[in-house]
Enzyme design. Structure first.
Site, PDB file in Angstrom:
ATOM      1  N   CYS A 164       0.817  -1.214   0.000  1.00  0.00           N
ATOM      2  CA  CYS A 164       0.000   0.000   0.000  1.00  0.00           C
ATOM      3  C   CYS A 164       0.857   1.274   0.000  1.00  0.00           C
ATOM      4  CB  CYS A 164      -0.917   0.002   1.211  1.00  0.00           C
ATOM      5  SG  CYS A 164      -0.031   0.104   2.772  1.00  0.00           S
TER       6      CYS A 164
ATOM      7  N   ARG B 206      12.731  -3.910   6.635  1.00  0.00           N
ATOM      8  CA  ARG B 206      13.232  -3.698   5.269  1.00  0.00           C
ATOM      9  C   ARG B 206      14.756  -3.706   5.137  1.00  0.00           C
ATOM     10  NH1 ARG B 206      11.485  -2.286   0.451  1.00  0.00           N
ATOM     11  NH2 ARG B 206      12.974  -0.618   0.240  1.00  0.00           N
TER      12      ARG B 206
ATOM     13  N   HIS C  50       5.347   6.385  -2.724  1.00  0.00           N
ATOM     14  CA  HIS C  50       6.631   6.959  -3.150  1.00  0.00           C
ATOM     15  C   HIS C  50       6.426   8.407  -3.563  1.00  0.00           C
ATOM     16  CE1 HIS C  50       7.518   2.615  -4.600  1.00  0.00           C
ATOM     17  NE2 HIS C  50       7.816   2.728  -3.326  1.00  0.00           N
TER      18      HIS C  50
ATOM     19  N   ALA D 285       3.160   1.808   2.961  1.00  0.00           N
ATOM     20  CA  ALA D 285       4.398   1.018   2.864  1.00  0.00           C
ATOM     21  C   ALA D 285       5.403   1.719   1.959  1.00  0.00           C
ATOM     22  CB  ALA D 285       4.101  -0.388   2.347  1.00  0.00           C
TER      23      ALA D 285
END
Lengths: 460, 546
Positions: free
Chosen positions: B64, B98, B199, B67
């Site tokens: 999503c 991550r 992003h 994230a």
């Protein structure tokens, strides 16, 4: 230092959680749903929830965790997710062909107020649910309780949708499993078999979340409680719920629905909880305890007696889930250890009461906390105030263990940096033997590595 | 320009794949998926459908917006306290998962990356609003940690109940004072169709709240560059930092591996932006060019040859012989070990087949490494790429903006009145272009892939199973959710998000690590033992004993 900003000084926090000792409901529902054979868990919300939950479970079990999502967009967030779920149901039954879809909600669909009952009824009316297939659902708002609550809600949903009472009761005991490892479920089934009792264990992740490598992949592995078994739980004569937080709700629902009496006990971790489990199984299954079980118990006692000096008065900090922390604290007390700090992010009174009861006389200095403000940051602060000899918890504990140079035993969810959770049981007398050897391993290894050279012992 | 697919690899006709999988889908699903699966023929300008909604019920790799924003772009910066505003899960799942490594310069320097901060919203916050709890959480975070910056990340319910994280940020800046920087991100999980939306939201926030706040030129005025879209998974950024240092290239900021607030604030003092992960960070590159006049180029320091290519581009851009010579020396020196490792690995890897389904750039870049290993990429695709990541940036003007993309804030930036400074004149840029340098350009994944190979966007679990069943690759590259399903089928899976906890894979040393790891995969013996001896026997003789 990895956690260089953590100091001993506690500040009263009302709003900020730092390093949580819990996660959210849906992942628990997803895990529990995997314990039903042929079931595809479905996350009714944004894609990210499903991706995160699958990743978290996969990292822990090192197994495929397959689940689908309603893939909410901004539009569905405004207009509701009904159309998404209807499409999902059709797509899933066509492409992935499960026997059951187990839908759970998320904070998104709960905030919107999607009515699952209505949506699933519509799916049925529209002929999107093939004959013999089922769509079950439960509400798992992420802003209530924890992953444990979600697990409990999914297990209760199994009762709601499957358990059926026929006029004929069967001489079967339901074993309702709290959040534990597949290896634990396998051990419980072994004990039941040795005891010659007829049981139905649910949910049952053994054979699902520890499936063999054969070169052939089956999206629905061999294991799991079958739908037929789940239906038959309504005809069982008794239920044993293991873990108040995970199974009490299911036990009550089953009694109300099918008049199956129940007893909720702790997950059989350690001597006393296992004793209780064995006695309950013997009483309600109307079978004597076989000598082989008594021998298993005796082997555990023998091991503890042989090594008691390494346990006595050792200070232990623990974090995790209430249903496993309660029997584990009891077991540490059996070992004459001192559980001094215990933290769970899952809220609920039973934990506080059980801790008070166990610790008030034996470890009066113990600090414990559940729910709000009960996080690893606080646990670490307590450790900084007065140190411990051992830390037990999930993989996030390793940052504390390294900074404080404390021996560390991994246990709980998630354990993502060591295998083994799934290979050896933690329950029953055999599980307790595993516990003792695991604890000794890290305690003695720490001594070997940190004591003065002239103090290194060959024989211990 | 495309290479023909290696015919020495014996595979069924790849075109049968599409009809096979489409036959399984409901009609509407098939119609939609049809446009996301194609046989590559770059010269024929094929068009792929990408960055569109995943059909509900399809088991997808995608995550999503939260994230993408908190997890990917802002996660790797060590001195920002990142508070997740929402129920506990989102913060919990993005806590250390991550593998963004970070290395504070001093033991006392701030590093909050090992911490997870959350408002842990409860039902009362959903009903009555969570702004007060968020403010209190910020107060407590400040009291406990005294950070220079606090970022707030919105999760799904935040947008629905109308909490205004931006207003809270402004109010708290005023309340706390002390020069603190607090900013919010509206990165609710339902925005956009994948991580990609996050992003973009993160890029906007970086530009609005961090970039350009510190004009001081520190260190050498020469060869100043930024690396964009490198997140220091497994230490990739460390390896690239090492190489730049060897070459005398002055790395001002990496977005965002091993980064700090100060590096972001100072990034506009660089003279060249290099974009590594085009998908996740191209917006920042574009905005910095418009505002400050810094040109950007696409680089791929994944694979030894393409790392060398990146360095040569830098040399060409600055055009000073001293730098060009130094770069050639470094390449020559590094390549000695690279060649040895490559030759050793090639014995085991040559002629093998790979498939890559990951990210928004890795499915492309890692093909460089597989080429160096003599392996063929039979099929590849992105999890959250856009058409330009497949077909090249030239298609951008033709991409239709749908409702899901329109919902993501597009900020318009203009030339900075005082600080805009074109690093190169038009003539210089033209000369560089004539010399082979491409500015603001990315050719995409399909240009590199062989003709006849299979390109699939947003691969579904079903399609993944079919790919393996039909073509049995030697290695399948994807993420943790796919790993064990693929391995149950007897095919090793290489995780290209987490590198299976190894790496680095970037740069020269990274290439060597990758060669070794793929060689290891090719040689791992356990895959040959999947059948028990009694399952291998063709005839089992049984004897009944009465």
């Amino acid at each position: 230092m990895l956690l260089r900003h953590t100091t001993a000084k506690e500040v009263d926090r009302k709003a900020l959680t730092v390093n949580p000792a819990k996660t959210c409901q849906p992942v628990g529902a997803m895990y529990a749903a995997l314990g039903l054979h042929g079931c595809l868990p479905h996350s009714h919300g944004s894609q990210g929830c499903c991706a995160y939950h699958r990743s978290a479970l996969t990292r822990h079990f090192k197994e495929p965790v397959v689940a689908s999502t309603s893939s909410f967009s901004e539009g569905s967030s405004v207009f509701g997710g009904s159309a998404n779920l209807l499409t999902a149901i059709e797509t899933i039954f066509t492409v992935y062909e499960p026997d059951v879809i187990a839908v759970h909600t998320t904070c998104l669909s709960e905030t919107i107020g999607d009515d699952l009952n209505q949506i699933v009824s519509k799916a049925k009316e529209d002929g999107k649910i093939p004959d013999g297939k089922r769509v079950i659902y439960c509400n798992t708002p992420s802003y209530v309780g924890s992953h444990i609550t979600g697990y409990s809600n999914q297990v209760a949903a199994f009762i709601k949708f499957f358990s059926t009472a026929t006029p004929k009761k069967r001489n079967v005991i339901n074993l309702i499993a709290g959040w534990m490892e597949p290896s634990d479920m396998r051990e419980l089934k072994r004990i039941a078999k040795v005891m010659e009792t007829r049981t139905i264990l649910f949910p049952d992740m053994s054979g699902v979340m520890d499936s063999p490598l054969t070169g052939k992949y089956d999206i629905y592995p061999k294991g799991g409680t079958t739908v037929d078994e789940m239906i038959a739980t309504g005809d069982s004569k008794f239920s044993i719920g293991m873990g108040m937080y995970c199974t009490q709700d299911a036990c009550i629902k089953l009694e109300n629905k099918c008049k199956v009496k129940f007893e909720v006990m702790e997950i059989p971790i350690g001597l006393k909880a296992t004793d209780q489990f064995i006695m309950s199984l013997s009483r309600h299954g109307n079978v004597p305890v076989p000598d082989s079980i008594t021998d298993e118990r005796g082997r555990l006692l023998d091991l503890i007696a042989d090594n008691s000096k390494y346990f006595y008065d050792k200070r232990v900090a623990l974090f995790g889930d209430p249903d496993t922390l309660i029997p584990l604290v009891e077991f540490l007390l059996t070992l004459d250890m001192k559980p001094v700090y215990i933290v769970t992010g899952t809220p609920g009174k039973h934990f506080d009461e059980a801790m008070t009861e166990m610790l008030k006389d034996r470890v009066p200095e113990a600090k414990f906390r559940s729910g709000e403000g009960a996080d690893l940051f606080r646990l670490h602060q307590w450790i900084k105030q007065e140190g411990v000899d051992l830390l037990i918890g999930n993989s996030y504990g390793k940052y504390i263990a390294r900074d404080e140079n404390v021996p560390f035993v991994r246990f709980g969810f998630p354990v993502v940096d060591r295998p083994g959770s799934n290979s050896f049981p933690h329950v029953g007398y055999v599980g307790a033997i595993n516990w003792v050897t695991k604890l000794l391993d890290v305690i003695l290894d720490h001594q070997d590595r940190t004591c003065a050279e002239e103090k290194v012992e060959l024989v211990m | 320009m495309s290479k023909e697919i290696d015919t020495t690899v014996k595979v069924e006709d790849l075109s049968t794949f599409k009809e096979t999988v489409l036959a399984k889908y409901p009609k509407k699903v098939a119609k939609k998926r049809e446009k996301s699966i194609l046989i590559n023929d770059f010269d024929a300008n094929p068009q792929i459908q990408a960055n569109v909604r995943t059909i509900p019920g399809i088991i997808t790799q995608r995550g999503c917006a939260y994230a993408g924003c908190k997890g990917v772009v802002l996660g790797p910066t060590r001195d920002i306290v990142n508070i997740t505003h929402g129920p506990i899960g989102c913060g919990f799942y993005s806590w250390l998962t991550r593998r963004n490594q970070t290395k504070p310069e001093n033991p006392d320097d701030p590093n909050y990356m090992t911490y997870c901060f959350s408002t842990d919203m409860q039902d009362s916050n959903i009903v009555f609003g969570g702004e007060e709890k968020l403010k209190q959480a910020i107060r407590e975070a400040y009291e406990l940690f005294h950070p220079k910056a606090i970022a707030i990340f919105s999760t799904c319910p935040v947008g629905l109940i109308g909490d205004d994280v931006h207003r809270v940020a402004r109010q708290m800046v005023e309340e706390i004072g002390d020069g603190i920087n607090i900013f919010g991100f509206s990165c609710e999980g339902y925005r956009g169709v994948s991580q990609s939306a996050g992003h973009h939201i993160a890029n906007n926030g970086l530009f609005k709240n961090l970039i350009g706040r510190d004009d001081e030129v520190r260190g050498s005025a020469k060869y100043r560059v930024n690396l964009l879209g490198e997140y220091n998974i497994g230490g990739d950024a460390f390896e690239l930092e090492r190489i730049f240092e060897e070459c005398g290239i002055n790395l001002i900021a990496t977005f965002s591996g091993n980064s700090t607030i100060q590096k972001f604030e100072n990034a506009h003092t660089a003279d060249l932006n290099m974009v590594m992960c085009h998908r996740s960070i191209n917006y920042v590159a574009g905005m910095m060019e418009t505002t400050f006049g810094i040109p950007w180029i696409k680089v791929q320091p994944i694979g030894a040859e393409s790392t060398a290519k990146m360095l040569r581009k830098i040399g060409q851009y600055f055009g000073e012989q001293e730098l060009i010579d130094r770069i050639e020396e470094v390449i020559a020196k590094e390549m000695v070990e690279v060649k040895i490792a490559q030759a050793k690995a090639l014995i085991k890897t040559k002629g093998k087949m790979a498939m890559l389904f990951v990210g928004g750039s890795r499915a492309h870049h890692y093909q460089n490494l597989f080429e160096e290993l003599g392996m063929t990429t039979l099929s590849a695709g992105y999890e959250f790429g856009h058409r330009d990541d497949y077909e090249g940036r030239t298609v951008i003007p033709t991409i239709q903006i749908d409702a899901d993309s329109r919902n993501i804030e597009e900020i318009t930036v203009t030339k900075d009145e005082t600080r805009y400074n074109p690093r190169k004149t038009e003539e210089e840029l033209k000369a560089l272009a004539a010399g082979g340098m491409e500015f603001n350009e990315y050719d995409g994944l399909m240009a590199q892939m062989q003709k006849g190979s299979l390109v699939i966007d947003d691969l579904s679990h079903y399609e993944m199973e079919k790919l393996i069943e039909m073509y049995h690759p030697d290695v399948f590259c994807a993420g943790i959710k796919e790993k064990y399903a693929v391995q149950k089928m007897g095919v090793p899976l290489k995780q290209l998000h987490s590198y299976d906890y190894g790496g680095p894979y970037a740069g020269f040393k990274g290439a060597i690590n990758f060669y070794n790891d793929i060689e290891m995969i090719a040689c791992t013996g356990i895959w040959k033992e999947l059948k028990a001896p009694w399952e291998r026997e063709s005839i089992v003789e049984a004897e009944y004993v009465y």
